[in-house]
Design an enzyme around this catalytic site. Structure first.
Site, PDB file in Angstrom:
ATOM      1  N   GLU A   1      39.476  42.428  35.704  1.00 45.89           N
ATOM      2  CA  GLU A   1      40.072  42.528  34.375  1.00 45.89           C
ATOM      3  C   GLU A   1      38.995  42.339  33.309  1.00 45.89           C
ATOM      4  O   GLU A   1      38.319  41.320  33.275  1.00 45.89           O
ATOM      5  CB  GLU A   1      41.160  41.449  34.224  1.00 45.89           C
ATOM      6  CG  GLU A   1      41.710  41.354  32.810  1.00 45.89           C
ATOM      7  CD  GLU A   1      42.714  40.197  32.638  1.00 45.89           C
ATOM      8  OE1 GLU A   1      43.013  39.505  33.626  1.00 45.89           O
ATOM      9  OE2 GLU A   1      43.180  40.012  31.506  1.00 45.89           O
TER      10      GLU A   1
ATOM     11  N   ASP B   1      42.507  37.211  35.071  1.00 46.56           N
ATOM     12  CA  ASP B   1      42.506  35.866  34.508  1.00 46.56           C
ATOM     13  C   ASP B   1      43.720  35.069  34.970  1.00 46.56           C
ATOM     14  O   ASP B   1      44.751  35.623  35.320  1.00 46.56           O
ATOM     15  CB  ASP B   1      42.518  35.939  32.973  1.00 46.56           C
ATOM     16  CG  ASP B   1      41.194  36.480  32.450  1.00 46.56           C
ATOM     17  OD1 ASP B   1      40.197  36.396  33.193  1.00 46.56           O
ATOM     18  OD2 ASP B   1      41.177  36.988  31.303  1.00 46.56           O
TER      19      ASP B   1
ATOM     20  N   ASP C   1      45.933  33.642  33.405  1.00 49.64           N
ATOM     21  CA  ASP C   1      46.926  33.450  32.334  1.00 49.64           C
ATOM     22  C   ASP C   1      48.024  34.505  32.482  1.00 49.64           C
ATOM     23  O   ASP C   1      48.043  35.256  33.457  1.00 49.64           O
ATOM     24  CB  ASP C   1      46.245  33.544  30.962  1.00 49.64           C
ATOM     25  CG  ASP C   1      45.508  34.873  30.785  1.00 49.64           C
ATOM     26  OD1 ASP C   1      45.715  35.784  31.628  1.00 49.64           O
ATOM     27  OD2 ASP C   1      44.729  35.004  29.834  1.00 49.64           O
TER      28      ASP C   1
ATOM     29  N   ASP D   1      48.658  37.268  30.828  1.00 50.43           N
ATOM     30  CA  ASP D   1      48.161  38.641  30.821  1.00 50.43           C
ATOM     31  C   ASP D   1      47.603  39.014  32.190  1.00 50.43           C
ATOM     32  O   ASP D   1      47.861  40.092  32.714  1.00 50.43           O
ATOM     33  CB  ASP D   1      47.042  38.770  29.782  1.00 50.43           C
ATOM     34  CG  ASP D   1      47.492  39.636  28.620  1.00 50.43           C
ATOM     35  OD1 ASP D   1      48.717  39.909  28.548  1.00 50.43           O
ATOM     36  OD2 ASP D   1      46.628  40.023  27.807  1.00 50.43           O
TER      37      ASP D   1
END
Ligand code: 1YM
Length: 650
Positions: free
Chosen positions: A436, A509, A511, A513
């Site tokens: 990403e 990541d 998180d 997203d």
């Protein structure tokens, strides 16, 4: 004298069970939690068989507080009389003779004999103790124990404490009750997983119409009952929850051909992919096989014939393809047969060639019967319309592909810019990191070992492929890049042999997203490269969340619990860094924590329950906001997006 011969019989039998304990893997595949569940399924299978043969309609599965599990059914009860050859009771034979899966006589049990056919004796062999009760006017009882034989230093397995005894206690109940304590010296863990068991019990309830299965977890005081009077029709409806269906009720057919019992339920939705799930003797066949092939060709043939008979397809028109008829199809194909042979990478592919013509025959014949039903004609017309629409898109996509092929050289150049390929040519050793973000991608390119590690940075979010047509999907650059990097093609053209990287590692990541990107990629792999996942090539990289450092010492932590431990280890005066994303790590940190095969932590994505995974994807990735909200609300933790894929540490 009678007692002596009982003992002689015993010795022979016990050698069998001791062998199971010596090599549990040979009988149950693994001693992991999967193996633990396996010995429960052996007992459940016997109860389900009894129900499938029409003698029982209720099963209770209980996980007890002491760690044992029990299964009860209301069938005829395991035979309590003497087995003529063995000279001991039927109960004793069932729990001490290996391969007693073959039952007393196969006439009665035409379809039984589960996946491994090793039977209840294996459960006994791998238990600390096991207790059976049979209810037939009075309560019969028998107990078994495994113990250390002091004289030989070896463990004796599943030894009867006494022959089957009639307690003379009167009972109105009918059936069999089996309770056992898995042996902690055999299994990696003896803690049953309620969620796994619930999923399977639900599936069994769908596959066995009208069978009531009660689950009770005493450890958490949780109770749930499954009973589906619609059987696999209810299963299809359940899978299609959250999708828009094209006609009200699923079509349902059931018939026997050449001793193979075939049961199929189908319903189309406005989706663009198919969800066909098949079973043999209640066992999921994730890799398909002869029965699925028979179903597919039968469906294609009978629907083409129907389209011609209605003159929707004219004489000059080509036949529609199977793919066209299967667009948006949800189906359960469940067959029962004898002498099942499994093949394939994960032994979940039905190999029996005779299943193919039998299922094809039943599909064609029974669907023809339904086509003549005035109330059903509309349903078939709808299916044909949908298939014609699909064929138009298919032809358009083919054109698009031809154009794309013509400009392939340009595409290839684009790709080279993005993908940092590896130099090694051995696909088994090669790894592709899908990363990403450009900055993390850049770090990864610097950190990697170029011989076997390739890096593909993703700039934007890849397209959410759920509810998208194939030609739309192919227009998405990120997706196209992934497809050409892997080299396998997609969908019906997928070819595992051409895979260029045997580890495909998603690196996003930690998180929301990142979780979303991960979910989108897993959905894409699940929908269009299912075999890639089935064969265990897809992994999720696990970047650490924290770094604890003091002087030269650097320790990484992957969750909050680990963080506590690491802080304690490093001691006072440490400094703490929380990584918000991969981009914050420099190349050497990224290498050490996430890419170095010696030190990284990867999770392999496996699909244990494809039908359930499919439904979950629909809920999480589809466009029915209500269902999705409900799911997320029920599973408050957003990271559960990964739930559709069972993930195991590697
Ligand atoms: C909680 C587990 O094992 N139920 C069960 C098992 C059997 C029968 C009934 C049964 C089978 C037959 C005749 C037959 C089994 N019997 C055998 C064997 N529940 C559970 N309920 N009568 C009863 O197969 O003809 C194996 S399993 F071999 F003894 F017949």
């Amino acid at each position: 004298m009678a007692k002596n011969s009982y003992k002689a019989e015993d010795i022979k039998i016990l050698e069998g069970l001791d062998a199971v304990r010596m090599r549990p893997g040979m009988y149950i595949g693994t001693t992991s939690i999967k193996g633990l569940h396996h010995i429960l399924w052996e007992i459940v299978d016997n109860a389900v068989d009894e129900a499938a043969n029409g003698h029982a309609d209720k099963i209770i599965v209980t996980l007890h507080k002491d760690g044992s599990a029990s299964v009860e059914d209301n069938g005829r009860g395991i035979p309590t009389d003497m087995h003529s050859k063995a000279g001991v009771s039927g109960v004793q034979v069932v729990f001490t003779q290996l391969h007693a899966g073959g039952k007393f006589n196969s006439e009665n049990y035409s379809y039984s004999g589960g996946l491994h056919g090793v039977g209840a004796s294996v459960t006994n062999a791998l238990s600390e103790w096991l207790k059976v009760q049979v209810y037939k006017n009075t309560v019969y009882e028998m107990e078994f124990k495994s113990y250390l034989d002091e004289s030989t230093g070896k463990v004796k397995s599943g030894v009867p404490l006494y022959p089957l005894k009639d307690t003379k206690v009167k009972t109105k109940k009918k059936g069999t009750f089996v309770r056992f304590m898995p042996d902690k010296t055999v299994f990696e863990t003896i803690i049953f997983n309620a969620e796994t068991i619930l999923k399977r019990l639900k599936e069994l309830a769908f596959l066995n119409k009208g069978l009531e299965i009660e689950f009770y977890d005493e450890r958490t005081d949780f109770k749930q009952t499954f009973k589906y009077d619609g059987g696999i029709v209810d299963f299809v409806k359940y899978l299609n929850e959250g999708k828009s269906t094209l006609y009200g009720e699923p079509l349902y057919i059931k018939a026997e051909k050449d001793k193979i019992l075939v049961e199929i339920a189908i319903q189309h939705t406005d989706a663009y992919v198919d969800s066909v799930y098949s079973y043999v003797n209640n066992i999921p066949t994730g890799e398909g096989g002869m029965h699925e092939t028979g179903f597919r060709s039968g469906l294609t043939r009978t629907l083409n014939d129907f389209a011609r008979s209605k003159n929707v397809l004219k004489e000059k028109d080509d036949n529609l393809l199977g793919d066209d008829f299967r667009e948006g199809l949800t189906a359960i194909v469940s067959i029962k047969m004898q002498n099942v042979q499994f093949e394939g990478q994960t032994k979940t592919k039905l190999g029996n060639p005779e299943a193919r013509p039998a299922v094809e025959y039943v599909t064609v014949n029974e669907l023809e019967v339904l086509q003549k039903d005035k109330k059903k004609v509309k349903v078939f017309e709808t299916i044909i319309q949908k298939a014609i629409a699909a064929s138009k898109v298919r032809l358009a996509a083919k054109k698009a592909k031809e154009i794309a092929r013509a400009s392939k050289s340009i595409e290839a150049q684009n790709l080279v810019g993005k993908l940092a390929a590896c130099s090694g040519r051995k696909a088994e050793l090669n790894e592709l990191f899908i990363v990403e973000g450009d900055s993390a991608g850049g770090s990864a390119k610097q950190a990697r070992v170029r011989q076997f590690q390739a890096i593909l940075p993703l700039r934007g979010k890849p397209l959410n492929v759920e509810k998208k047509k194939l030609d739309q999907i192919l227009q998405n650059e990120e997706i196209r890049t992934i497809i050409s990097a892997l080299g396998t093609g997609i969908g019906s053209e997928f070819d595992l042999e051409s895979l260029k990287y045997h580890k495909v590692i998603i690196l996003s990541d930690a998180d929301q997203d990142g979780a979303h990107i991960r979910a989108i990629l897993l959905t894409f792999f699940f929908r269009y490269m299912r075999e890639l996942v089935n064969a265990g090539h897809v992994y999720i990289g696990m970047p650490p969340l924290y770094k604890v450092s003091k002087g030269n010492v650097e320790e990484y932590a992957y969750d909050d619990n680990e963080l506590k431990a690491k802080i304690e280890k490093v001691g006072r005066g440490h400094s703490l860094q929380r990584y918000k994303g991969l981009g914050e790590m420099n190349p050497s940190q990224l290498w050490e924590t996430t890419m170095n095969p010696q030190t990284r932590s990867l999770m392999q994505v496996t699909i244990e329950d494809a039908a359930e995974a499919d439904r979950l994807i629909t809920v999480l990735m589809g466009d029915e906001v209500g269902e999705r909200k409900k799911y997320i609300f029920e599973h408050a933790n957003f990271n559960k997006t990964d739930e559709f894929a069972k993930i195991k540490h590697n």
